[in-house]
Design a protein around this motif. Sequence first.
Motif, PDB file in Angstrom:
ATOM      1  N   MET A   1       1.924   1.261  17.624  1.00  0.00           N
ATOM      2  CA  MET A   1       1.217   2.443  17.124  1.00  0.00           C
ATOM      3  C   MET A   1      -0.274   2.369  17.404  1.00  0.00           C
ATOM      4  N   ARG A   2      -0.786   1.196  17.664  1.00  0.00           N
ATOM      5  CA  ARG A   2      -2.220   1.054  17.893  1.00  0.00           C
ATOM      6  C   ARG A   2      -2.682   1.847  19.096  1.00  0.00           C
ATOM      7  N   ALA A  10     -11.310   4.110  16.216  1.00  0.00           N
ATOM      8  CA  ALA A  10     -10.987   3.009  15.313  1.00  0.00           C
ATOM      9  C   ALA A  10     -12.239   2.223  14.955  1.00  0.00           C
ATOM     10  N   ALA A 213       5.467   5.449  14.763  1.00  0.00           N
ATOM     11  CA  ALA A 213       4.963   5.891  13.460  1.00  0.00           C
ATOM     12  C   ALA A 213       6.053   6.630  12.723  1.00  0.00           C
ATOM     13  N   THR A 414      -0.156   2.002   4.022  1.00  0.00           N
ATOM     14  CA  THR A 414      -0.650   2.003   5.395  1.00  0.00           C
ATOM     15  C   THR A 414      -2.176   2.036   5.347  1.00  0.00           C
ATOM     16  N   GLU A 417      -7.406   2.484   8.418  1.00  0.00           N
ATOM     17  CA  GLU A 417      -7.814   2.251   9.801  1.00  0.00           C
ATOM     18  C   GLU A 417      -6.704   2.555  10.798  1.00  0.00           C
ATOM     19  N   ASP A 418      -5.455   2.702  10.335  1.00  0.00           N
ATOM     20  CA  ASP A 418      -4.344   2.862  11.269  1.00  0.00           C
ATOM     21  C   ASP A 418      -4.470   4.169  12.061  1.00  0.00           C
ATOM     22  N   THR A 451       7.518   1.142   5.918  1.00  0.00           N
ATOM     23  CA  THR A 451       6.437   0.183   6.119  1.00  0.00           C
ATOM     24  C   THR A 451       6.919  -1.256   6.161  1.00  0.00           C
ATOM     25  N   PRO A 457       3.757   2.201  10.506  1.00  0.00           N
ATOM     26  CA  PRO A 457       2.790   2.939   9.677  1.00  0.00           C
ATOM     27  C   PRO A 457       3.432   4.235   9.217  1.00  0.00           C
TER      28      PRO A 457
END
Length: 509
Positions: A1-2, A10, A213, A414, A417-418, A451, A457
């Motif tokens: 997911m990043r 971010a 996600a 979650t 920052e995600d 989660t 997330p």
Amino acid sequence: MRRLLGPSIAALTAALIAAQPAAGGGFDPAEIPAYAGEHEAVYARIDSEIEQHLGQLQRWVRQRSISAQDDGVREMAELLAADLRQLGFAEVSLVETRGHPGVFGYYDAGAERTVVVYMMYDVQPVDPDWRIEDPFSGELVELPIGRVLMARGATNQKGPQRAFLNAVDAIRKETGGLPVNLYVVAEGEEELGSPNFGEVLAPYIERLRKADAAFFPMNLQRPSGEATLNLGVKGIIYFELEARGGDWGGPSRNDIHGSYKVLVDSPALRLIQAIASMTSKDGNTIMIEGYYDPIREPSTSERALIERQAATADDAALQKALGTSRWIDGLTGREAIERHLFHPTLNVNGIWSGYTGEGTKTVLPHKAVAKIDSRLPPGLEPEAAYAMIRRHLDKHGFGDLSLRPMSGYPAAHTPVEDPLVQAVIGVLNKYGATPEVSPWLAGSAPFYQFTRTLDLPFVFGGLGHGSGAHAPDEYMLIEPAEGTRAAGLAELEKSYVDLLYALSEGAGR
């Protein structure tokens, strides 16, 4: 997911969190760039088909699905499955469980990214004093805030869920596909505490874990347009505690004449004393040994969110809405918010014994029962909570009391920052609905399945306004009146379109 967000956004979020608490301002979601994408052809289709889209919401709420009474539940599951097939989901299954069936669907768009959408298709029972004659008629009602769909399930949760599928339908019709691959996992027992949702996920866990996600469509705006984005939920345990006459004393077979209390122990008083032993005298501090120990302190980013909430907190208004005059220990502002989110609860939902009818009847009851719940912040696990309660009862001489667990699951969270959270905030900012962001909701839901079980997330919420969930006047806003700033159905669906594209493109581009 990043991969959903570029490093610049971010990094901006991390910098805001690091810098602002020291300045007293807290994390500001308005600093997250608004989603800049425009999908005019899809928006135009939504506008042109909005009456048909409303009809889909009405069709859903007209199908009864009261899980507690097994009223129309399977039929609603079949309706949902049929709708997914009609929307192009090539893989759709009814998933049998020990309780009501679940629904699984997969739409393969050939896209780089994949989103899991959680849905619940069951509703609460109806009360006899509903504002409209038939809460399953899908009736449109004029309120000061605008035209609303008033029905059981209108906002909890059939309305926003079908609105999300309407957005999916509009994208497909206009573009021939979807920007992301979609899983839908739905259960018919959320209102029962989701006892079998794990069975719905079980056949597909390895596939679902490869998604990027998970999302739950939900109306979160107030009529003023303000919104709250909660990034998780507390966990919960719910149990019955019973005292019954037996070898320790008390009548063992049935209620007896009250005059024998001078000679016979009382299970009712024993239950009351057992419950009282678990808290301080004022009932506000849990005295179960070790109960607070696993709970962690707020992180830096969570403190930033709390500071932001505290800047606009109106304790008096909330107290008035709840019909209470004060918070425990006179807490206000940041201290009240932090206690609400980071402290466990021990709450008696109901307690009964003996005769409770009109008039008098002098009996010494042979048993007494209480329904009790405890909300669990992150760190306090259900199994550990149950074990500590049992040890406390045994240690304090109440080993004969029966503790019957009825449900329980851990907290879910979650981080702000995600990238998923960033995408949702960016879409809300586009519509002028910059949310108040909370580390989590003080209530509970089985979101740990996403989660923790799936390691994804998870965010729940969006535009739209509804009220009266579980009440006899449940509604969802369809057409706002002048002065109402919450999104109506058309704008809500457009925001779902934007969210799907934001997740596929990278938020903030």
